[in-house]
Motif scaffolding. Structure first.
Motif, PDB file in Angstrom:
ATOM      1  N   ALA A  83       5.600 -17.185   7.495  1.00 20.19           N
ATOM      2  CA  ALA A  83       5.985 -16.909   6.113  1.00 20.19           C
ATOM      3  C   ALA A  83       4.850 -16.223   5.358  1.00 20.19           C
ATOM      4  CB  ALA A  83       6.384 -18.202   5.419  1.00 20.19           C
ATOM      5  N   LEU A  84       3.629 -16.702   5.568  1.00 19.11           N
ATOM      6  CA  LEU A  84       2.470 -16.097   4.913  1.00 19.11           C
ATOM      7  C   LEU A  84       2.276 -14.658   5.379  1.00 19.11           C
ATOM      8  CD1 LEU A  84       0.008 -16.417   3.063  1.00 19.11           C
ATOM      9  CD2 LEU A  84      -1.264 -17.263   5.044  1.00 19.11           C
ATOM     10  N   ALA A  85       2.447 -14.435   6.691  1.00 19.06           N
ATOM     11  CA  ALA A  85       2.305 -13.088   7.227  1.00 19.06           C
ATOM     12  C   ALA A  85       3.358 -12.141   6.655  1.00 19.06           C
ATOM     13  CB  ALA A  85       2.399 -13.123   8.754  1.00 19.06           C
ATOM     14  N   VAL A  86       4.605 -12.600   6.599  1.00 16.03           N
ATOM     15  CA  VAL A  86       5.695 -11.764   6.086  1.00 16.03           C
ATOM     16  C   VAL A  86       5.477 -11.421   4.615  1.00 16.03           C
ATOM     17  CG1 VAL A  86       8.150 -11.815   5.494  1.00 16.03           C
ATOM     18  CG2 VAL A  86       7.409 -12.495   7.770  1.00 16.03           C
ATOM     19  N   ILE A  87       4.919 -12.357   3.853  1.00 20.50           N
ATOM     20  CA  ILE A  87       4.704 -12.126   2.422  1.00 20.50           C
ATOM     21  C   ILE A  87       3.449 -11.301   2.160  1.00 20.50           C
ATOM     22  CG2 ILE A  87       4.203 -13.260   0.221  1.00 20.50           C
ATOM     23  CD1 ILE A  87       5.907 -15.619   1.226  1.00 20.50           C
ATOM     24  N   ALA A  88       2.357 -11.598   2.871  1.00 20.67           N
ATOM     25  CA  ALA A  88       1.064 -11.002   2.542  1.00 20.67           C
ATOM     26  C   ALA A  88       0.782  -9.669   3.243  1.00 20.67           C
ATOM     27  CB  ALA A  88      -0.052 -11.995   2.872  1.00 20.67           C
TER      28      ALA A  88
ATOM     29  N   PRO B  76       2.580  -7.054   4.241  1.00 16.10           N
ATOM     30  CA  PRO B  76       3.079  -5.793   3.683  1.00 16.10           C
ATOM     31  C   PRO B  76       2.237  -5.268   2.518  1.00 16.10           C
ATOM     32  CG  PRO B  76       4.890  -7.294   4.080  1.00 16.10           C
ATOM     33  CD  PRO B  76       3.624  -8.082   4.296  1.00 16.10           C
ATOM     34  N   PHE B  77       1.513  -6.133   1.846  1.00 16.06           N
ATOM     35  CA  PHE B  77       0.655  -5.698   0.743  1.00 16.06           C
ATOM     36  C   PHE B  77      -0.784  -5.482   1.204  1.00 16.06           C
ATOM     37  CE2 PHE B  77       4.145  -8.120  -1.095  1.00 16.06           C
ATOM     38  CZ  PHE B  77       4.600  -7.255  -2.085  1.00 16.06           C
ATOM     39  N   ALA B  78      -1.221  -6.259   2.193  1.00 19.69           N
ATOM     40  CA  ALA B  78      -2.611  -6.169   2.641  1.00 19.69           C
ATOM     41  C   ALA B  78      -2.845  -4.991   3.586  1.00 19.69           C
ATOM     42  CB  ALA B  78      -3.010  -7.471   3.335  1.00 19.69           C
ATOM     43  N   LEU B  79      -1.953  -4.803   4.554  1.00 20.59           N
ATOM     44  CA  LEU B  79      -2.178  -3.763   5.557  1.00 20.59           C
ATOM     45  C   LEU B  79      -2.259  -2.346   4.971  1.00 20.59           C
ATOM     46  CD1 LEU B  79      -0.024  -5.028   8.584  1.00 20.59           C
ATOM     47  CD2 LEU B  79      -2.498  -5.174   8.245  1.00 20.59           C
ATOM     48  N   PRO B  80      -1.371  -1.959   4.051  1.00 13.96           N
ATOM     49  CA  PRO B  80      -1.514  -0.603   3.481  1.00 13.96           C
ATOM     50  C   PRO B  80      -2.830  -0.394   2.746  1.00 13.96           C
ATOM     51  CG  PRO B  80       0.687  -1.457   3.059  1.00 13.96           C
ATOM     52  CD  PRO B  80      -0.130  -2.604   3.595  1.00 13.96           C
ATOM     53  N   MET B  81      -3.389  -1.484   2.220  1.00 15.40           N
ATOM     54  CA  MET B  81      -4.636  -1.356   1.465  1.00 15.40           C
ATOM     55  C   MET B  81      -5.848  -1.111   2.359  1.00 15.40           C
ATOM     56  SD  MET B  81      -3.832  -1.494  -1.717  1.00 15.40           S
ATOM     57  CE  MET B  81      -2.369  -0.558  -1.208  1.00 15.40           C
ATOM     58  N   ILE B  82      -5.740  -1.449   3.646  1.00 15.50           N
ATOM     59  CA  ILE B  82      -6.866  -1.232   4.559  1.00 15.50           C
ATOM     60  C   ILE B  82      -6.573  -0.098   5.533  1.00 15.50           C
ATOM     61  CG2 ILE B  82      -7.645  -3.620   4.402  1.00 15.50           C
ATOM     62  CD1 ILE B  82      -6.257  -4.182   7.041  1.00 15.50           C
ATOM     63  N   SER B  83      -5.550   0.689   5.224  1.00 14.18           N
ATOM     64  CA  SER B  83      -5.193   1.828   6.069  1.00 14.18           C
ATOM     65  C   SER B  83      -5.462   3.130   5.324  1.00 14.18           C
ATOM     66  CB  SER B  83      -3.708   1.746   6.461  1.00 14.18           C
ATOM     67  OG  SER B  83      -2.887   1.982   5.343  1.00 14.18           O
ATOM     68  N   SER B  84      -5.175   4.223   5.984  1.00 16.04           N
ATOM     69  CA  SER B  84      -5.398   5.537   5.367  1.00 16.04           C
ATOM     70  C   SER B  84      -4.386   5.850   4.282  1.00 16.04           C
ATOM     71  CB  SER B  84      -5.336   6.625   6.453  1.00 16.04           C
ATOM     72  OG  SER B  84      -4.077   6.600   7.120  1.00 16.04           O
ATOM     73  N   ALA B  85      -3.377   4.978   4.119  1.00 12.99           N
ATOM     74  CA  ALA B  85      -2.356   5.230   3.099  1.00 12.99           C
ATOM     75  C   ALA B  85      -2.955   5.231   1.694  1.00 12.99           C
ATOM     76  CB  ALA B  85      -1.251   4.187   3.200  1.00 12.99           C
ATOM     77  N   THR B  86      -4.073   4.525   1.508  1.00 11.38           N
ATOM     78  CA  THR B  86      -4.678   4.452   0.167  1.00 11.38           C
ATOM     79  C   THR B  86      -5.224   5.805  -0.281  1.00 11.38           C
ATOM     80  OG1 THR B  86      -6.746   3.726   1.218  1.00 11.38           O
ATOM     81  CG2 THR B  86      -5.254   2.018   0.374  1.00 11.38           C
ATOM     82  N   GLU B  87      -5.461   6.725   0.661  1.00 11.42           N
ATOM     83  CA  GLU B  87      -5.961   8.045   0.307  1.00 11.42           C
ATOM     84  C   GLU B  87      -4.897   8.865  -0.410  1.00 11.42           C
ATOM     85  OE1 GLU B  87      -7.409   9.816   3.851  1.00 11.42           O
ATOM     86  OE2 GLU B  87      -8.869   8.231   4.259  1.00 11.42           O
ATOM     87  N   LYS B  88      -3.635   8.549  -0.155  1.00  5.50           N
ATOM     88  CA  LYS B  88      -2.520   9.217  -0.824  1.00  5.50           C
ATOM     89  C   LYS B  88      -1.577   8.132  -1.341  1.00  5.50           C
ATOM     90  CE  LYS B  88      -2.544  13.508   1.890  1.00  5.50           C
ATOM     91  NZ  LYS B  88      -1.713  14.413   2.750  1.00  5.50           N
TER      92      LYS B  88
ATOM     93  N   TRP C  13       8.726  -4.789   7.807  1.00 11.42           N
ATOM     94  CA  TRP C  13       9.700  -4.993   8.886  1.00 11.42           C
ATOM     95  C   TRP C  13       9.021  -5.169  10.229  1.00 11.42           C
ATOM     96  CZ3 TRP C  13      14.446  -6.486   8.192  1.00 11.42           C
ATOM     97  CH2 TRP C  13      15.068  -6.244   6.952  1.00 11.42           C
ATOM     98  N   GLY C  14       7.876  -4.500  10.418  1.00 11.35           N
ATOM     99  CA  GLY C  14       7.135  -4.698  11.658  1.00 11.35           C
ATOM    100  C   GLY C  14       6.661  -6.135  11.807  1.00 11.35           C
ATOM    101  N   THR C  15       6.170  -6.705  10.711  1.00 13.44           N
ATOM    102  CA  THR C  15       5.729  -8.103  10.734  1.00 13.44           C
ATOM    103  C   THR C  15       6.893  -9.039  11.022  1.00 13.44           C
ATOM    104  OG1 THR C  15       3.977  -7.606   9.124  1.00 13.44           O
ATOM    105  CG2 THR C  15       4.604  -9.916   9.395  1.00 13.44           C
TER     106      THR C  15
END
Length: 255
Positions: free
Chosen positions: A21-26, A28-40, A53-55
């Motif tokens: 449950a923690l993984a499904v909730i957290a 999706p918000f944490a992973l994009p912040m530590i990826s290259s998506a933050t550049e755009k 959905w991957g989680t």
């Protein structure tokens, strides 16, 4: 529903569901912040969709199937199934109650994932946003229709052949249906093979139920006809797995 309550309480006490449950909730918000998506910034929402959905798929395949297999093995190995059978609870009812207990943990995870995509990753365009509710609802429906029979199959196989076999078998079927059929199709496009084509034709095409790319590229909801065709297709798989699960399931170890 005594076995259902017992299984539900057992799963709840182990607390592993809380990690999912923690993984499904957290995530999706944490992973994009530590990826290259933050550049755009425009890529943050699509990355959130993929992470969400991957989680969910990972948690269901690893934790959901493992839990279903463990409960099926425990029911037969510890004598719980035999006890409930002496009280008048049939094998079919036992399988259903164990399955329902596991499903009660998986279904909310799917709803949480859809809610994240709906309220934290929906497109701003009014036309695209109007279809977002429908697409998320379609995805949740297909996801549960795919994973539900697999949970029952894991429980049944584990009750007869052991938890490791039940988990590994159903995980293999799931991964093959999600990814293996795609590789097989690519092979057939390079070189025709009647035997492999037959294998591909009768394989469980779980990749049809993975609508992540439709969310990612904002291609809109599935046409009504296509969606109901998928419902019938996965409903047929459900019927087959239900029969196989009932044949495999046992309430006690053989002498």
């Amino acid at each position: 529903m005594r076995l259902f309550r017992l299984t539900l309480a057992t799963i709840f006490q182990r607390k592993a569901w809380a990690i999912c449950a923690l993984a499904v909730i957290a995530l999706p918000f944490a992973l994009p912040m530590i990826s290259s998506a933050t550049e755009k910034p425009i890529l943050v929402q699509p990355a959130r969709i993929q992470a969400a959905w991957g989680t969910l798929w990972v948690c269901t395949v690893l934790w959901g199937l493992f839990t279903a297999a463990r409960e099926g093995e425990t029911n037969a190995k510890t004598g719980v199934g035999e006890y409930f059978q002496t009280t008048g609870l049939s094998a079919t009812r036992q399988l259903f109650e164990i399955w329902l207990a596991v499903f009660c943990f998986v279904a909310p995870l799917a709803l949480i994932t859809a809610a994240i995509c709906q309220f934290a990753a929906a497109p701003a365009d009014p036309v695209e946003h109007a279809m977002w509710w429908t697409l998320n609802l379609q995805y949740v429906t297909l996801f549960l229709l795919v994973t539900g029979p697999l949970l029952a199959l894991a429980t049944a196989i584990a009750s007869r052949f052991g938890g490791i076999t039940g988990f590994a078998t159903t995980m293999g079927i799931t991964l093959y249906g999600l990814y293996g059929v795609g590789y097989l199709k690519n092979m057939l496009q390079l070189e025709a093979n009647p035997i492999l084509h037959g294998v591909w034709l009768f394989s469980p095409h779980y990749d049809f139920a993975d609508l992540t790319q439709r969310l990612f590229f904002k291609t809109g909801a599935l046409p009504t006809g296509d969606f109901w065709s998928m419902i019938l297709y996965f409903g047929g798989i459900l019927a087959v797995y239900t029969g196989v699960s009932r044949l495999c399931f046992r309430t006690k170890l053989s002498a």
